[in-house]
Motif scaffolding. Structure first.
Motif, PDB file in Angstrom:
ATOM      1  N   CYS A  24       0.848  -1.188   0.000  1.00  0.00           N
ATOM      2  CA  CYS A  24       0.000   0.000   0.000  1.00  0.00           C
ATOM      3  C   CYS A  24       0.880   1.233   0.000  1.00  0.00           C
ATOM      4  CB  CYS A  24      -0.947   0.011   1.209  1.00  0.00           C
ATOM      5  SG  CYS A  24      -0.092   0.002   2.797  1.00  0.00           S
TER       6      CYS A  24
ATOM      7  N   ASP B 288       2.270   4.836   1.385  1.00  0.00           N
ATOM      8  CA  ASP B 288       2.483   5.556   2.636  1.00  0.00           C
ATOM      9  C   ASP B 288       2.309   7.045   2.368  1.00  0.00           C
ATOM     10  OD1 ASP B 288       3.355   6.636   4.987  1.00  0.00           O
ATOM     11  OD2 ASP B 288       5.139   5.378   5.138  1.00  0.00           O
TER      12      ASP B 288
ATOM     13  N   GLU C 138       0.144  -2.792  14.636  1.00  0.00           N
ATOM     14  CA  GLU C 138      -1.233  -2.471  15.010  1.00  0.00           C
ATOM     15  C   GLU C 138      -1.815  -3.632  15.797  1.00  0.00           C
ATOM     16  OE1 GLU C 138      -3.544  -1.574  11.598  1.00  0.00           O
ATOM     17  OE2 GLU C 138      -2.250   0.057  10.929  1.00  0.00           O
TER      18      GLU C 138
ATOM     19  N   VAL D  73      -8.146  -2.024   8.815  1.00  0.00           N
ATOM     20  CA  VAL D  73      -7.452  -1.623   7.600  1.00  0.00           C
ATOM     21  C   VAL D  73      -7.527  -0.116   7.464  1.00  0.00           C
ATOM     22  CG1 VAL D  73      -7.354  -1.830   5.105  1.00  0.00           C
ATOM     23  CG2 VAL D  73      -8.025  -3.800   6.494  1.00  0.00           C
TER      24      VAL D  73
ATOM     25  N   THR E 255       4.747   0.901   1.238  1.00  0.00           N
ATOM     26  CA  THR E 255       5.008   0.102   2.429  1.00  0.00           C
ATOM     27  C   THR E 255       4.273  -1.221   2.271  1.00  0.00           C
ATOM     28  OG1 THR E 255       5.002   0.091   4.848  1.00  0.00           O
ATOM     29  CG2 THR E 255       3.038   0.970   3.768  1.00  0.00           C
TER      30      THR E 255
ATOM     31  N   THR F  90       1.889  -4.231   4.255  1.00  0.00           N
ATOM     32  CA  THR F  90       1.085  -4.649   5.396  1.00  0.00           C
ATOM     33  C   THR F  90       0.986  -6.170   5.393  1.00  0.00           C
ATOM     34  OG1 THR F  90      -0.218  -2.622   5.372  1.00  0.00           O
ATOM     35  CG2 THR F  90      -1.176  -4.511   6.498  1.00  0.00           C
TER      36      THR F  90
ATOM     37  N   ARG G 203      -0.583  -9.607   7.450  1.00  0.00           N
ATOM     38  CA  ARG G 203      -1.588 -10.042   8.413  1.00  0.00           C
ATOM     39  C   ARG G 203      -1.511 -11.550   8.582  1.00  0.00           C
ATOM     40  NH1 ARG G 203      -4.442  -5.975   5.538  1.00  0.00           N
ATOM     41  NH2 ARG G 203      -4.928  -4.185   6.884  1.00  0.00           N
TER      42      ARG G 203
ATOM     43  N   THR H 251      -1.587  -7.444  12.710  1.00  0.00           N
ATOM     44  CA  THR H 251      -1.317  -6.624  11.529  1.00  0.00           C
ATOM     45  C   THR H 251       0.025  -5.934  11.741  1.00  0.00           C
ATOM     46  OG1 THR H 251      -3.653  -6.229  11.070  1.00  0.00           O
ATOM     47  CG2 THR H 251      -2.082  -4.676  10.129  1.00  0.00           C
TER      48      THR H 251
ATOM     49  N   HIS I 138       3.192  -3.628   9.764  1.00  0.00           N
ATOM     50  CA  HIS I 138       3.688  -2.867   8.614  1.00  0.00           C
ATOM     51  C   HIS I 138       5.215  -2.981   8.588  1.00  0.00           C
ATOM     52  CE1 HIS I 138      -0.293  -1.186   8.151  1.00  0.00           C
ATOM     53  NE2 HIS I 138      -0.274  -0.791   9.417  1.00  0.00           N
TER      54      HIS I 138
END
Length: 230
Positions: free
Chosen positions: A67, A69, A78, A83, A94, A96, A98, A103, A105
């Protein structure tokens, strides 16, 4: 997948003197002299008798999403699966990740786990007896204590290699391969992730404790991610 424990017999361990020498700072072109080599052999024998190798691992489904940044400072960790929507732009990318209910990053771990659909979380230790052995010699013979430290680093790496082999077997049975392991605290993966290892894995059953400083006890212990993919 269910939790997997590993309690390897000590006969599965073969002391690697060249690896111990590397941890002591020696290069291949300048190996230890006869006196130091003898102390390394003594340390390996003494530690092999004292150590109690144990490990645990579990495999989770993994989602890896790139995704953008937006430049706003955002923690790499997180506690929920929420999301965050980030509008597209020319900002840096960056990654992510899961797994389970975590989660994370991380560009570095994202590169390591690229192409993976699963990830194994592992924890391994060679036991508190090793810490006691090193402490016993620290004040009396610091030189020998440093050799014991290097020997412990060699043996814990050998234990993690054994765990890796078990994960590889499981992956191979599904026609998959594994990636090199990656531990919290390296690159942009925060030590805070240690808490997730201890929450998701029954680490106390192999005698592992996580201190408030996020350092593990016993000292000669390792946690790591191992990616699994095609």
């Amino acid at each position: 997948m269910s939790v997997n424990f590993l309690f390897p017999d000590k006969t599965n361990f073969t002391p690697d003197m060249s690896e111990t020498a590397r941890y002591l700072g020696y290069r291949r072109t300048t190996p230890p002299d006869a006196e130091v080599s003898a102390l390394m052999q003594k340390a390996a024998s003494e530690m092999l008798a004292a150590m109690k190798p144990q490990a645990v691992f579990e495999i989770y489904d993994l989602s890896v999403v790139e995704c953008r940044d937006n430049g706003v400072s955002k923690p790499p960790y997180e506690p929920t699966d929420q999301v965050v929507s980030i509008p597209p732009s020319d900002y840096s990318t960056t990654v992510t990740l899961r797994f389970a209910d975590v989660t994370l990053h991380s560009r570095d771990l994202g590169r390591n786990l690229a192409g993976c659909s699963k990830v194994a979380l592992l924890a391994a230790t060679i036991g508190p007896q090793v810490d006691a052995l090193i402490r016993r010699h620290s004040s009396l013979d610091p030189v020998y204590a440093s050799i014991l430290q290097a020997t412990g680093a060699m043996f814990i790496e050998e234990l993690v290699d054994l765990v890796n082999e078990e994960i590889k077997k499981i992956a191979a049975a599904e026609g998959l391969k594994t990636k090199p392991r990656y531990s919290p605290g390296f690159g942009d993966v925060p030590l805070q992730v240690q808490k997730d290892f201890f929450r998701l894995l029954p680490c106390t059953r192999i005698g592992l404790t996580l201190m408030d400083t996020l350092i593990m006890a016993p000292e000669k212990s390792v946690t790591a991610f191992v990616g699994i993919g095609g």
